[in-house]
Design a protein around this motif. Structure first.
Motif, PDB file in Angstrom:
ATOM      1  N   HIS A  17       1.245  17.230-116.905  1.00  0.00           N
ATOM      2  CA  HIS A  17       0.404  18.297-117.467  1.00  0.00           C
ATOM      3  C   HIS A  17      -0.988  17.779-117.808  1.00  0.00           C
ATOM      4  CE1 HIS A  17       3.129  21.698-117.878  1.00  0.00           C
ATOM      5  NE2 HIS A  17       4.060  20.857-118.288  1.00  0.00           N
ATOM      6  N   LEU A  18      -1.040  16.659-118.537  1.00  0.00           N
ATOM      7  CA  LEU A  18      -2.318  16.117-118.996  1.00  0.00           C
ATOM      8  C   LEU A  18      -3.225  15.752-117.823  1.00  0.00           C
ATOM      9  CD1 LEU A  18      -3.809  15.290-121.637  1.00  0.00           C
ATOM     10  CD2 LEU A  18      -2.959  12.975-121.231  1.00  0.00           C
ATOM     11  N   CYS A  19      -2.648  15.199-116.760  1.00  0.00           N
ATOM     12  CA  CYS A  19      -3.426  14.736-115.611  1.00  0.00           C
ATOM     13  C   CYS A  19      -3.677  15.818-114.572  1.00  0.00           C
ATOM     14  CB  CYS A  19      -2.738  13.533-114.973  1.00  0.00           C
ATOM     15  SG  CYS A  19      -2.609  12.116-116.081  1.00  0.00           S
ATOM     16  N   SER A  20      -3.102  16.999-114.771  1.00  0.00           N
ATOM     17  CA  SER A  20      -3.335  18.095-113.829  1.00  0.00           C
ATOM     18  C   SER A  20      -4.808  18.477-113.843  1.00  0.00           C
ATOM     19  CB  SER A  20      -2.472  19.309-114.190  1.00  0.00           C
ATOM     20  OG  SER A  20      -2.957  19.909-115.377  1.00  0.00           O
ATOM     21  N   SER A  21      -5.297  18.988-112.727  1.00  0.00           N
ATOM     22  CA  SER A  21      -6.716  19.373-112.690  1.00  0.00           C
ATOM     23  C   SER A  21      -6.995  20.509-113.677  1.00  0.00           C
ATOM     24  CB  SER A  21      -7.145  19.755-111.277  1.00  0.00           C
ATOM     25  OG  SER A  21      -6.381  20.842-110.806  1.00  0.00           O
ATOM     26  N   ALA A  22      -6.014  21.387-113.920  1.00  0.00           N
ATOM     27  CA  ALA A  22      -6.205  22.480-114.876  1.00  0.00           C
ATOM     28  C   ALA A  22      -6.522  21.937-116.269  1.00  0.00           C
ATOM     29  CB  ALA A  22      -4.958  23.358-114.935  1.00  0.00           C
ATOM     30  N   CYS A  23      -5.949  20.812-116.623  1.00  0.00           N
ATOM     31  CA  CYS A  23      -6.218  20.193-117.919  1.00  0.00           C
ATOM     32  C   CYS A  23      -7.369  19.202-117.817  1.00  0.00           C
ATOM     33  CB  CYS A  23      -4.961  19.489-118.442  1.00  0.00           C
ATOM     34  SG  CYS A  23      -5.226  18.607-120.003  1.00  0.00           S
ATOM     35  N   TYR A  24      -7.237  18.224-116.941  1.00  0.00           N
ATOM     36  CA  TYR A  24      -8.177  17.092-116.888  1.00  0.00           C
ATOM     37  C   TYR A  24      -9.602  17.536-116.587  1.00  0.00           C
ATOM     38  CZ  TYR A  24      -9.217  12.124-116.501  1.00  0.00           C
ATOM     39  OH  TYR A  24      -9.701  10.864-116.726  1.00  0.00           O
ATOM     40  N   GLN A  25      -9.762  18.551-115.751  1.00  0.00           N
ATOM     41  CA  GLN A  25     -11.101  19.003-115.354  1.00  0.00           C
ATOM     42  C   GLN A  25     -11.674  20.086-116.264  1.00  0.00           C
ATOM     43  OE1 GLN A  25     -12.692  17.409-112.893  1.00  0.00           O
ATOM     44  NE2 GLN A  25     -10.855  16.165-112.640  1.00  0.00           N
ATOM     45  N   ASN A  26     -10.808  20.761-117.040  1.00  0.00           N
ATOM     46  CA  ASN A  26     -11.268  21.941-117.785  1.00  0.00           C
ATOM     47  C   ASN A  26     -11.124  21.863-119.305  1.00  0.00           C
ATOM     48  OD1 ASN A  26     -11.896  23.469-115.405  1.00  0.00           O
ATOM     49  ND2 ASN A  26      -9.692  23.632-115.082  1.00  0.00           N
ATOM     50  N   CYS A  27     -10.522  20.805-119.814  1.00  0.00           N
ATOM     51  CA  CYS A  27     -10.226  20.752-121.245  1.00  0.00           C
ATOM     52  C   CYS A  27     -10.753  19.453-121.856  1.00  0.00           C
ATOM     53  CB  CYS A  27      -8.720  20.887-121.456  1.00  0.00           C
ATOM     54  SG  CYS A  27      -8.022  22.368-120.682  1.00  0.00           S
ATOM     55  N   PRO A  28     -12.074  19.334-121.992  1.00  0.00           N
ATOM     56  CA  PRO A  28     -12.661  18.062-122.429  1.00  0.00           C
ATOM     57  C   PRO A  28     -12.243  17.637-123.840  1.00  0.00           C
ATOM     58  CG  PRO A  28     -14.314  19.802-122.432  1.00  0.00           C
ATOM     59  CD  PRO A  28     -13.093  20.362-121.759  1.00  0.00           C
ATOM     60  N   ASN A  29     -11.932  18.571-124.710  1.00  0.00           N
ATOM     61  CA  ASN A  29     -11.526  18.221-126.063  1.00  0.00           C
ATOM     62  C   ASN A  29     -10.192  17.479-126.057  1.00  0.00           C
ATOM     63  OD1 ASN A  29     -11.166  18.180-128.900  1.00  0.00           O
ATOM     64  ND2 ASN A  29     -10.192  20.170-128.834  1.00  0.00           N
ATOM     65  N   ILE A  30      -9.206  18.027-125.388  1.00  0.00           N
ATOM     66  CA  ILE A  30      -7.882  17.403-125.339  1.00  0.00           C
ATOM     67  C   ILE A  30      -7.955  16.089-124.566  1.00  0.00           C
ATOM     68  CG2 ILE A  30      -5.529  17.647-124.425  1.00  0.00           C
ATOM     69  CD1 ILE A  30      -5.725  20.640-125.192  1.00  0.00           C
ATOM     70  N   ILE A  31      -8.694  16.067-123.467  1.00  0.00           N
ATOM     71  CA  ILE A  31      -8.832  14.836-122.683  1.00  0.00           C
ATOM     72  C   ILE A  31      -9.518  13.764-123.521  1.00  0.00           C
ATOM     73  CG2 ILE A  31      -9.908  13.804-120.642  1.00  0.00           C
ATOM     74  CD1 ILE A  31      -7.326  15.474-120.135  1.00  0.00           C
ATOM     75  N   ASP A  32     -10.556  14.116-124.267  1.00  0.00           N
ATOM     76  CA  ASP A  32     -11.240  13.152-125.128  1.00  0.00           C
ATOM     77  C   ASP A  32     -10.278  12.564-126.157  1.00  0.00           C
ATOM     78  OD1 ASP A  32     -13.790  11.941-126.338  1.00  0.00           O
ATOM     79  OD2 ASP A  32     -12.995  13.099-128.023  1.00  0.00           O
ATOM     80  N   LEU A  33      -9.473  13.407-126.763  1.00  0.00           N
ATOM     81  CA  LEU A  33      -8.509  12.958-127.763  1.00  0.00           C
ATOM     82  C   LEU A  33      -7.520  11.960-127.162  1.00  0.00           C
ATOM     83  CD1 LEU A  33      -7.161  13.159-130.567  1.00  0.00           C
ATOM     84  CD2 LEU A  33      -5.897  15.117-129.686  1.00  0.00           C
ATOM     85  N   PHE A  34      -6.903  12.323-126.032  1.00  0.00           N
ATOM     86  CA  PHE A  34      -5.906  11.445-125.429  1.00  0.00           C
ATOM     87  C   PHE A  34      -6.544  10.235-124.741  1.00  0.00           C
ATOM     88  CE2 PHE A  34      -3.218  15.056-126.310  1.00  0.00           C
ATOM     89  CZ  PHE A  34      -2.077  14.416-126.783  1.00  0.00           C
ATOM     90  N   PHE A  35      -7.765  10.356-124.273  1.00  0.00           N
ATOM     91  CA  PHE A  35      -8.497   9.215-123.726  1.00  0.00           C
ATOM     92  C   PHE A  35      -8.647   8.151-124.814  1.00  0.00           C
ATOM     93  CE2 PHE A  35     -12.304   6.784-122.827  1.00  0.00           C
ATOM     94  CZ  PHE A  35     -12.219   6.531-121.461  1.00  0.00           C
ATOM     95  N   ASN A  36      -9.089   8.570-125.996  1.00  0.00           N
ATOM     96  CA  ASN A  36      -9.268   7.645-127.109  1.00  0.00           C
ATOM     97  C   ASN A  36      -7.940   7.102-127.628  1.00  0.00           C
ATOM     98  OD1 ASN A  36     -12.087   7.790-127.089  1.00  0.00           O
ATOM     99  ND2 ASN A  36     -12.065   9.629-128.338  1.00  0.00           N
ATOM    100  N   LEU A  37      -6.915   7.936-127.645  1.00  0.00           N
ATOM    101  CA  LEU A  37      -5.589   7.501-128.070  1.00  0.00           C
ATOM    102  C   LEU A  37      -5.056   6.436-127.119  1.00  0.00           C
ATOM    103  CD1 LEU A  37      -3.384   8.116-130.199  1.00  0.00           C
ATOM    104  CD2 LEU A  37      -2.444   9.752-128.587  1.00  0.00           C
ATOM    105  N   ALA A  38      -5.202   6.675-125.821  1.00  0.00           N
ATOM    106  CA  ALA A  38      -4.751   5.693-124.822  1.00  0.00           C
ATOM    107  C   ALA A  38      -5.556   4.402-124.939  1.00  0.00           C
ATOM    108  CB  ALA A  38      -4.878   6.276-123.413  1.00  0.00           C
ATOM    109  N   ALA A  39      -6.867   4.517-125.079  1.00  0.00           N
ATOM    110  CA  ALA A  39      -7.728   3.335-125.190  1.00  0.00           C
ATOM    111  C   ALA A  39      -7.335   2.490-126.397  1.00  0.00           C
ATOM    112  CB  ALA A  39      -9.197   3.753-125.285  1.00  0.00           C
ATOM    113  N   GLY A  40      -6.943   3.137-127.473  1.00  0.00           N
ATOM    114  CA  GLY A  40      -6.489   2.418-128.662  1.00  0.00           C
ATOM    115  C   GLY A  40      -5.253   1.579-128.405  1.00  0.00           C
ATOM    116  N   GLU A  41      -4.500   1.945-127.383  1.00  0.00           N
ATOM    117  CA  GLU A  41      -3.301   1.199-126.996  1.00  0.00           C
ATOM    118  C   GLU A  41      -3.570   0.263-125.816  1.00  0.00           C
ATOM    119  OE1 GLU A  41      -0.233   1.239-128.475  1.00  0.00           O
ATOM    120  OE2 GLU A  41      -1.144   2.477-130.037  1.00  0.00           O
TER     121      GLU A  41
END
Length: 175
Positions: free
Chosen positions: A108-132
């Motif tokens: 779901h997160l990596c789908s184009s519907a999410c990854y290309q259109n939902c910068p807020n959620i992607i930013d949150l999980f991008f930072n969460l992943a980077a923290g790990e």
């Protein structure tokens, strides 16, 4: 310029500032729990959902402002379309990297519907992943590669060796 025109412009400008300020103001503490998660206050800080005990002693939800600042999305409340496309839930308490272990979630997160259109959620999980120590783009690429490999495997018209066949069970011995 005529005095009445100047007065009209000043009034127009003052009213537009007032309207803009009142319409765009997002305060985490004022948001209902079903809009809290994935919202960003006008201050630029992320809103978080927390639990507390109400007067009756029951556990209830409250929306609060976190210390995390989002640079570009102040005053933003995530859309239901993005929540659905990204496979997240608004009424979860806390966000964990454990969600990355679920292939359904990363799909779901990596789908184009999410990854290309939902910068807020992607930013949150991008930072969460980077923290790990994980790169979200690399995780999504790996997920896509695994999906492609599975599609190749499923479409290979019988080129796959059959799996092991169980030996027939022996008839029970009766004494």
């Amino acid at each position: 310029m005529a005095p009445s025109l100047k007065l009209s412009l000043v009034l127009f400008f003052a009213c537009s500032l007032f309207i803009q300020g009142t319409v765009a103001e997002v305060l985490c503490e004022k948001l209902p729990s079903n809009l809290c998660a994935f919202a960003i206050a006008s201050s630029g800080k992320r809103c978080i959902l927390e639990t507390y005990k109400n007067e009756q002693g029951d556990v209830d939800f409250i929306c609060k402002e976190s210390d995390v600042v989002v640079e570009r999305l102040a005053g933003y409340i995530e859309t239901d379309q993005c929540v659905n496309a990204c496979g997240v839930e608004r009424e979860n308490i806390g966000i964990s990297t454990d969600s990355f272990l679920s292939s359904e979630f990363t799909t779901h997160l990596c789908s184009s519907a999410c990854y290309q259109n939902c910068p807020n959620i992607i930013d949150l999980f991008f930072n969460l992943a980077a923290g790990e120590g994980v790169s979200l783009p690399a995780l999504c690429e790996q997920q896509k590669d695994n999906h492609r490999a599975m599609l190749t495997l499923l479409s290979s018209d019988g080129d796959i060796a059959p799996g092991p066949v169980a030996a027939p069970l022996a008839a029970p011995v009766l004494y």
